[in-house]
Design an enzyme around this catalytic site. Structure first.
Site, PDB file in Angstrom:
ATOM      1  N   THR A 101       0.773  -1.157  -0.073  1.00 26.33           N
ATOM      2  CA  THR A 101       0.027  -0.006   0.110  1.00 26.33           C
ATOM      3  C   THR A 101       1.023   1.185  -0.017  1.00 26.33           C
ATOM      4  O   THR A 101       1.547   1.397   0.829  1.00 26.33           O
ATOM      5  CB  THR A 101      -0.707   0.106   1.246  1.00 26.33           C
ATOM      6  OG1 THR A 101      -1.599   1.079   1.087  1.00 26.33           O
ATOM      7  CG2 THR A 101      -0.250  -0.141   2.553  1.00 26.33           C
ATOM      8  N   ARG A 102       0.748   1.843  -1.216  1.00 28.03           N
ATOM      9  CA  ARG A 102       1.767   3.159  -1.156  1.00 28.03           C
ATOM     10  C   ARG A 102       1.328   4.360  -0.663  1.00 28.03           C
ATOM     11  O   ARG A 102       2.204   5.292  -0.127  1.00 28.03           O
ATOM     12  CB  ARG A 102       2.094   3.626  -2.771  1.00 28.03           C
ATOM     13  CG  ARG A 102       2.596   2.317  -3.572  1.00 28.03           C
ATOM     14  CD  ARG A 102       3.043   3.030  -4.813  1.00 28.03           C
ATOM     15  NE  ARG A 102       2.816   1.722  -5.713  1.00 28.03           N
ATOM     16  CZ  ARG A 102       3.342   1.667  -7.060  1.00 28.03           C
ATOM     17  NH1 ARG A 102       4.065   2.814  -7.511  1.00 28.03           N
ATOM     18  NH2 ARG A 102       3.053   0.706  -7.842  1.00 28.03           N
TER      19      ARG A 102
END
Lengths: 497, 158
Positions: free
Chosen positions: A359-360
């Site tokens: 998850t950036r």
């Protein structure tokens, strides 16, 4: 026929079908046709101009009827639009915005929007700063999402991806988020199942379904996600946060490949056309966290923030994430949730592999407490997995190792979730803190699940209990503080069991 | 050089002519039913005469002549004309001569018949379309003078 004649007189141009292919026709004439313009055939069918050549205009057919050579064609001077409005909530639509199945007639919304637009620029965007709770513990606690994030859901077929998406929709509806589910090349039965799920969970008034069946024309399958995104943008502009699910983008790419090959475009890698990345990226770039202006009743303008969170789905074959379209989508999106078939076969539900998921922008959207919890939990799980692998060697285990393994088994039991349940974020954090504090020390993991279910149900039904849980969350700055607070209130969780 | 082109006035003529040229081209490679035989027996006399005249005056071989003629046929532009009646051959000739005199050579007519337009014509050329039909004129008049027309009819009835 009258409309056709009116268009001929209005534009002063006429075309004739010279050649007919599956999904395409070549039309001579129409000297001022524009790309993506809608044309009307004399027989009443619609088409969209795909390309302009010196000798003919290539038109993509939007209806299934065979067009005969010699049929007259008129320009409409318009581009493909879909009717949008709050009347769409609870409806199931096709790619052109018409009712999908035989159902009560749809009251036509007054506003029409273009299906294909340029994504908003950076000036109209805001950083993602709010967490999007999916209601699935594995995601909310370890691989969190933010409102406005594009997170790819990737995994083999029949591994629980759609169940996860439906859980996310359930959780979103509880947060008053509008959900747009897009079925791309799905079976009628699959769409019916989604409809039944929505009805059974009473989230009809928060949901719109846009579906292109596998039996539909390739052009309609290609347009379905663009229609869904247009509907999402309408609700975003009304000030609502929106969740868009695109199930699935691999089918979308395949149908676009079919169209391109029929149109004699030069095939590239795996016979996909050269612009396949652009086709999907310009769609996914329309999701995000936006700053919009809204009119007040007195006519003044106010700035609002509204998001479109997008969960595109990509199907894998034998867990291979190095496929062309899969890697394209991974580079477009802000992370991916990887559904592992090995974990699925071991019985884990949902079968999300947190170590292969990314998850950036999810962590920046979390409160410091949840960020700290994520870090703590992730490093614990990594350590736990290593110990589990070490166990197989049959070596003697120390007391500390046995304790870690016991807590690990309890945490795994805590994180396991049935496909029809969602867990609110706050109670999730408090239950984990209680586990950490040793509330259920020595208990069999199998016995813990009913207790967790009772407490979650308590949170959802007892407002006083919920208020106390929420207060704990608001008070604790970090996870270690939450654990201390929970330890101070042993009665909070034990008396309700 | 291609005097035979003057025989083509309509799209139907063009299609028939093209079929005859294809027949003549194939006959170049026949032993028994050769070019002379085909010219005498399988094509229209007017076409046969025109081609014989061209072949005798042109310095090209028959094959190159026919290829050139087919290339010229591809260059012909078509003017679509939809009329409310089927014009007799004399009218077609008059129309074609007018087109050639006023719009230049290389233009042929594609005549279509649609009685619903009542009169006038629908004209389409290279994608451009113009409606000069009686039907659309009446529609326009009726929509602008609807009330006056209805009052007139009512008064007549009385």
């Amino acid at each position: 026929m009258k409309k056709f004649e009116e268009l001929l007189n209005k534009t002063g141009e006429i075309g004739y079908v010279e050649k007919s292919y599956p999904s395409f026709v070549h039309v001579s004439g129409l000297p001022e046709a524009r790309p993506s313009e809608i044309v009307l055939f004399q027989s009443g069918e619609l088409g969209q101009v795909l390309s302009l050549k010196p000798e003919f205009v290539e038109v993509l057919l939007l209806s299934g009827t065979n067009i005969r050579v010699g049929t007259q064609v008129a320009r409409t001077g318009d581009f493909l639009k879909v009717a949008v409005g709050s009347e769409l909530l609870g409806q199931s639509l096709n790619s052109l915005g018409h009712p999908l199945f035989a159902q009560s007639p749809l009251k036509k919304p007054p506003e029409h929007r273009l299906i294909d637009i340029t994504p908003p620029t950076i000036v109209n965007r805001k950083p993602i700063d709010q967490q999007f709770a999916t209601g699935v513990s594995w995601v909310d606690l370890i691989v969190p999402l933010g409102k406005g994030q594009r997170e790819l859901v990737v995994g083999d077929r029949k591994i629980g991806k759609t169940q996860f998406l439906l859980q996310a929709m359930l959780s979103a509806a509880a947060q008053k988020i509008v959900c747009v589910y897009t079925g791309i090349a799905k079976r009628r039965y699959d769409i019916k199942q989604v409809q039944d799920f929505i009805k059974a969970n009473q989230i009809t008034k928060n949901t719109v379904i846009v579906a292109a069946l596998a039996s539909d024309l390739p052009s309609l399958v290609y347009l379905a996600p663009y229609t869904a995104m247009t509907i999402a943008e309408y609700f975003r502009d009304q000030g609502h946060d929106v969740l868009v699910i695109l199930d699935d983008m691999i089918a979308h790419a395949k149908y676009y490949r079919e169209l391109s090959l029929l149109a004699r475009r030069l095939p590239g890698r795996s016979s996909y056309p050269g612009d396949i990345f652009y086709v999907q990226s310009r769609l996914l770039e329309r999701a995000g966290n936006f700053i919009r202006t809204q009119k007040n009743p007195d006519g003044t303008l106010k700035r609002i923030t509204a998001s479109i969170t997008c969960l595109p789905v990509a199907e894998l074959v034998m867990g291979d994430i190095s496929g062309y379209i899969q890697t394209n989508l991974m580079s477009i999106t802000d992370g991916h949730l990887f559904f592992d078939s090995d974990l699925y076969n071991q019985g884990r539900r949902p079968a999300i592999n947190p170590f292969l998921s990314v998850t950036r922008v999810g962590h920046q959207a979390q409160l410091p407490l949840f960020r700290d919890l994520s870090r703590e939990l992730t490093s614990f799980l990594a350590h736990f997995e290593k110990l589990r692998a070490y166990m197989h060697f049959g070596a003697e285990l120390s007391e500390a190792t046995r304790r870690t393994l016991a807590i690990g088994e309890q945490v795994m039991a805590f994180l396991e979730q049935s496909p029809d349940s969602t867990v609110p974020l706050n109670i999730n954090a408090v239950l984990l803190a209680a586990l950490w504090a040793g509330f259920w020390k020595g208990k069999d993991p199998a016995d813990l699940k009913p207790e967790f279910s009772k407490l979650i149900n308590q949170y959802q039904t007892d407002s006083d209990f919920a208020a106390r849980i929420n207060q704990l969350i608001e008070t604790a700055p970090l996870f270690v503080d939450l654990v201390k607070l929970v330890k101070k209130e042993p009665a909070l969780l034990s008396t309700k069991i | 050089m291609y005097t035979a082109l003057a025989l083509i006035k309509t799209k139907d003529d063009l299609n028939t002519f093209r079929a005859e040229i294809d027949l003549l081209k194939d006959s170049l490679f026949e032993k028994q039913k050769n070019l002379d035989y085909t010219l005498a027996n399988s094509v229209r006399s007017s076409v046969s005469q025109a081609i014989k005249t061209d072949l005798s005056s042109a310095s090209l071989s028959p094959e190159n002549y026919f290829n050139g003629l087919l290339a010229e046929l591809d260059q012909l532009k078509i003017l679509q004309l939809t009329l409310a009646f089927e014009p007799p051959p004399k009218s077609i000739t008059r129309l074609s001569d007018w087109v050639a005199a006023n719009l230049g050579p290389g233009l042929i007519l594609d005549l279509q018949f649609d009685p619903t337009i009542l009169g006038g014509a629908l004209i389409a050329y290279q994608g451009k379309y113009h409606d000069y039909s009686l039907k659309s004129a009446l529609d326009r008049d009726f929509s602008t003078n609807q009330k006056a027309i209805i009052d007139l009819v009512k008064n007549e009835k009385v």
